[in-house]
Design an enzyme around this catalytic site. Structure first.
Site, PDB file in Angstrom:
ATOM      1  N   TYR A   1      99.199 -40.105  73.098  1.00 12.33           N
ATOM      2  CA  TYR A   1      98.457 -40.757  72.010  1.00 12.33           C
ATOM      3  C   TYR A   1      97.099 -41.227  72.531  1.00 12.33           C
ATOM      4  O   TYR A   1      96.060 -40.983  71.914  1.00 12.33           O
ATOM      5  CB  TYR A   1      99.271 -41.937  71.468  1.00 12.33           C
ATOM      6  CG  TYR A   1      98.660 -42.609  70.257  1.00 12.33           C
ATOM      7  CD1 TYR A   1      99.089 -42.278  68.977  1.00 12.33           C
ATOM      8  CD2 TYR A   1      97.658 -43.559  70.392  1.00 12.33           C
ATOM      9  CE1 TYR A   1      98.533 -42.890  67.862  1.00 12.33           C
ATOM     10  CE2 TYR A   1      97.084 -44.178  69.286  1.00 12.33           C
ATOM     11  CZ  TYR A   1      97.536 -43.845  68.028  1.00 12.33           C
ATOM     12  OH  TYR A   1      96.973 -44.446  66.923  1.00 12.33           O
TER      13      TYR A   1
ATOM     14  N   ASP B   1      99.791 -48.642  60.381  1.00 14.42           N
ATOM     15  CA  ASP B   1     101.181 -49.075  60.212  1.00 14.42           C
ATOM     16  C   ASP B   1     101.249 -50.537  59.778  1.00 14.42           C
ATOM     17  O   ASP B   1     101.975 -50.900  58.850  1.00 14.42           O
ATOM     18  CB  ASP B   1     101.962 -48.908  61.523  1.00 14.42           C
ATOM     19  CG  ASP B   1     101.870 -47.490  62.066  1.00 14.42           C
ATOM     20  OD1 ASP B   1     101.450 -46.594  61.315  1.00 14.42           O
ATOM     21  OD2 ASP B   1     102.205 -47.297  63.252  1.00 14.42           O
TER      22      ASP B   1
ATOM     23  N   GLY C   1     112.743 -47.502  66.205  1.00 13.25           N
ATOM     24  CA  GLY C   1     112.144 -46.459  67.041  1.00 13.25           C
ATOM     25  C   GLY C   1     112.241 -45.067  66.445  1.00 13.25           C
ATOM     26  O   GLY C   1     112.172 -44.070  67.157  1.00 13.25           O
TER      27      GLY C   1
HETATM   28  C1  GLA Z   1     100.942 -44.303  65.092  1.00  9.85           C
HETATM   29  C2  GLA Z   1      99.865 -45.384  65.169  1.00  9.85           C
HETATM   30  C3  GLA Z   1      98.970 -45.348  63.925  1.00  9.85           C
HETATM   31  C4  GLA Z   1      98.444 -43.939  63.662  1.00  9.85           C
HETATM   32  C5  GLA Z   1      99.574 -42.912  63.722  1.00  9.85           C
HETATM   33  C6  GLA Z   1      99.062 -41.495  63.635  1.00  9.85           C
HETATM   34  O1  GLA Z   1     101.841 -44.560  64.062  1.00  9.85           O
HETATM   35  O2  GLA Z   1     100.450 -46.657  65.288  1.00  9.85           O
HETATM   36  O3  GLA Z   1      97.916 -46.261  64.066  1.00  9.85           O
HETATM   37  O4  GLA Z   1      97.414 -43.610  64.545  1.00  9.85           O
HETATM   38  O5  GLA Z   1     100.350 -43.018  64.911  1.00  9.85           O
HETATM   39  O6  GLA Z   1      98.473 -41.286  62.403  1.00  9.85           O
END
Ligand code: GLA
Length: 331
Positions: free
Chosen positions: A194, A145, A99
């Site tokens: 987000y 990611d 985390g």
């Molecule tokens: C998180 C999300 C990714 C990306 C980043 C911001 O890590 O999992 O997909 O959007 O934020 O770049």
């Protein structure tokens, strides 16, 4: 017995661009998650060195978001996308801080998919695990990611075009330190904010078309100042990622560092995903001798900053190296 490994990731530049098909530049890091065990039975049962409670998820499950303990939701997310025919029993061990912004959840998903027998290309593995993350967390995340974890290349950062998922590995000079530092702030608003940022990008795209191909001139067509600022970040961030890749190839670390700082300011002012603490960390890091640049990395709202520095210039933080992506160690 099956043993699989999936690395975490750090993003050098290009944040909040992946979900509009933009450009990102992460690398898989030498910290990651290993799952060791055997397939069989009708549940997935895992203990973990990073959690006290074990995960036990039945093959037939309803909503991954209801599963407890919370870390088991990522396991459940993978299961609900893959529909494995049999379960798995084993042990999860991780060298990733959980985390903290180094994508411990993506590493767990990617390792879990491999442990459950996923066969296919790294891109498909990443897409399965992106969906798993969305189902587990309810956050409409992009693919960066999971793709960095699945497709990392040792010694390289990955220039990823999120509209085609094409990956161009760019060598990272050997004499550069990549240092990740945690703000100590939990990413409290990460999920609701987000989703709001992603919705704002979609609203901007409804006015000017795909942000990926829009130029800065189009911004004038967006009347709402907040939407305009969100779109401005994305359009300029995509351009910065390209310039960063060129500068990295040319070994121009001063320019790479300057682009990171520009990226941070844009994430702070136009995209509003930074915090006071992250701003202070970046400001103070860039005054330290031997530091080329620093920026918040990942979603923001707390989490981590990443810095590029001369070897030994920074003693604190996680010093990470780019490694190969997820792999099966024992089939
Ligand atoms: C998180 C999300 C990714 C990306 C980043 C911001 O890590 O999992 O997909 O959007 O934020 O770049």
């Amino acid at each position: 017995m099956t043993r699989v490994f999936a690395p975490g990731r750090v993003n050098l530049i290009g944040d909040h661009t992946d979900y509009t098909g933009g450009l990102v530049m992460p690398m898989a890091v030498d910290l990651g998650t290993t799952i060791h065990g055997a397939r069989g039975g009708d549940v997935v049962r895992l203990t973990s060195d990073a959690a006290t409670e074990e995960a036990e998820v039945p093959l037939r499950l309803d909503d991954p978001r209801e599963v407890l303990p919370e870390w088991a939701r990522y396991v459940a997310g993978v299961m609900s996308v893959m529909h494995p025919a049999e379960g798995f029993s084993g042990f999860v061990s991780t060298t990733l801080p959980v985390g903290a912004g180094l994508s411990s959840s993506a590493a767990l998903e990617v390792a879990m998919a491999l442990a459950l027998g996923f066969e296919g290309a790294a891109r498909d593995l990443a897409l399965v695990c992106q969906k798993a993350e969305q189902q587990a967390s309810g956050v409409p995340c992009g693919v960066m990611d999971q793709l960095a974890s699945a497709a990392g290349v040792a010694g390289h950062a990955l220039l990823i075009d999120c509209s085609t998922l094409e990956i161009e590995p760019v060598p990272l000079p050997a004499d550069i330190d990549v240092v990740v530092m945690h703000s100590g702030e939990p990413r409290a608003l990460a999920s609701s904010e987000y989703a709001a940022r992603r919705a704002a990008c979609e609203a901007a795209e409804a006015i000017i078309g795909p942000l990926r191909s829009a130029g800065p001139d189009a911004l004038a067509q967006i009347e709402d100042p907040t939407l305009q600022a969100r779109a401005r970040h994305v359009i300029h961030e995509n351009a910065r990622v390209r310039r960063f890749a060129g500068s990295l190839r040319a070994g121009d670390m001063e320019e790479c560092g300057a682009l990171m700082v520009e990226s941070h300011l844009s994430l702070a002012k136009d995209f509003e995903v930074s915090t006071e603490r992250l701003d202070q960390m970046v400001e103070s890091l860039v005054t330290r001798p031997g530091v080329f640049g620093a920026r918040l990395t990942g979603a923001g709202f707390g989490g981590c900053v990443v810095a590029l520095a001369e070897p030994g210039a920074l003693r604190d933080g996680w010093h990470v190296r780019p490694v190969d992506g997820a792999r099966i160690l024992e089939a």
